[in-house]
Enzyme design. Structure first.
Site, PDB file in Angstrom:
ATOM      1  N   ARG A 237      12.368  -8.556   5.950  1.00 41.91           N
ATOM      2  CA  ARG A 237      12.598  -9.361   4.753  1.00 41.91           C
ATOM      3  C   ARG A 237      14.078  -9.546   4.503  1.00 41.91           C
ATOM      4  O   ARG A 237      14.580 -10.648   4.464  1.00 41.91           O
ATOM      5  CB  ARG A 237      11.950  -8.693   3.533  1.00 41.91           C
TER       6      ARG A 237
ATOM      7  N   SER B  78       4.350  -4.613  -1.240  1.00 41.67           N
ATOM      8  CA  SER B  78       3.156  -4.030  -1.860  1.00 41.67           C
ATOM      9  C   SER B  78       3.536  -3.307  -3.152  1.00 41.67           C
ATOM     10  O   SER B  78       2.799  -3.360  -4.144  1.00 41.67           O
ATOM     11  CB  SER B  78       2.478  -3.041  -0.909  1.00 41.67           C
TER      12      SER B  78
ATOM     13  N   HIS C 145       2.442 -10.131   4.203  1.00 40.76           N
ATOM     14  CA  HIS C 145       1.780  -9.562   5.381  1.00 40.76           C
ATOM     15  C   HIS C 145       0.932 -10.623   6.075  1.00 40.76           C
ATOM     16  O   HIS C 145       0.952 -10.760   7.297  1.00 40.76           O
ATOM     17  CB  HIS C 145       0.832  -8.414   4.988  1.00 40.76           C
TER      18      HIS C 145
ATOM     19  N   LYS D  76       1.766  10.072   1.951  1.00 40.59           N
ATOM     20  CA  LYS D  76       1.911   9.148   0.814  1.00 40.59           C
ATOM     21  C   LYS D  76       0.674   9.229  -0.062  1.00 40.59           C
ATOM     22  O   LYS D  76      -0.397   9.586   0.410  1.00 40.59           O
ATOM     23  CB  LYS D  76       2.059   7.708   1.338  1.00 40.59           C
TER      24      LYS D  76
END
Ligand code: ADP
Length: 161
Positions: free
Chosen positions: A90, A128, A17, A41
């Site tokens: 990514r 993460s 990040h 979440k």
């Protein structure tokens, strides 16, 4: 003046990040890093903890502002008069959902554009959730997240470090 928003969960902020933040901040005049307050979440860190970690690791970047938002990203963008969204890519696995999200945002808010920054190769594997998995199992996360974030993660898992 070019402003952009880099939205995400940042639970917690990783070196990947931070790499996207640094590279974006070098391109635009003003970058808002926006932490999504997503009730659905169950995050490891609260929104205010995530905001404060992000503020801490971007202290040396004067054109970066950290905020939180809930609801639709396009509404947050409109409220801040920003038409540019930045996301990181990514691998091909990110592409499908990112493309759908970018296209949805353009349909519901014409004029909004999404720019994708390709990950730096050395952070291509990093997420993460990987960080949390490693930390939870007492692994070394010192290369995965900024130094000030390391003890905060172990602390959440009750691991002495
Ligand atoms: P979200 O839940 O919105 O995907 P994340 O915090 O997981 O939030 O990621 C925020 C953004 O940062 C996403 O665009 C994601 O693809 C990107 N990102 C995450 N990790 C990396 C990395 N290692 N390199 C480049 N971009 C990344």
């Amino acid at each position: 003046m070019t402003s952009a928003i880099y939205p995400g969960s940042f639970d917690p902020v990783t070196m990947g990040h931070l790499d996207v933040i640094r590279r974006s901040a070098a391109i635009v005049d003003h970058l808002i890093v926006a932490v999504l307050n997503n009730g659905a979440k169950s995050p490891l860190f609260s929104v205010s903890e995530r905001v404060s970690m992000l503020k801490d690791v971007t202290r040396d970047l004067p054109n970066v502002e950290v905020m939180s938002f809930s609801g639709l990203l396009v509404d947050f963008a409109k409220q801040n008069s920003v038409t540019l969204i930045i996301r990181g890519l990514r691998a091909v696995t990110d592409f499908e959902s990112e493309l759908a999200m970018a296209q949805t945002n353009r349909v519901i808010c014409p004029g909004i554009e999404t720019f994708f920054l390709c990950t730096s190769l050395r952070y291509a594997y990093l997420s993460s959730s990987t960080v949390k998995e490693v930390a939870q199992n007492h692994g070394d996360i010192s290369q995965l997240v900024p130094p000030s974030v390391v003890p905060k993660i172990y602390e959440k898992y009750g691991i002495k470090h």
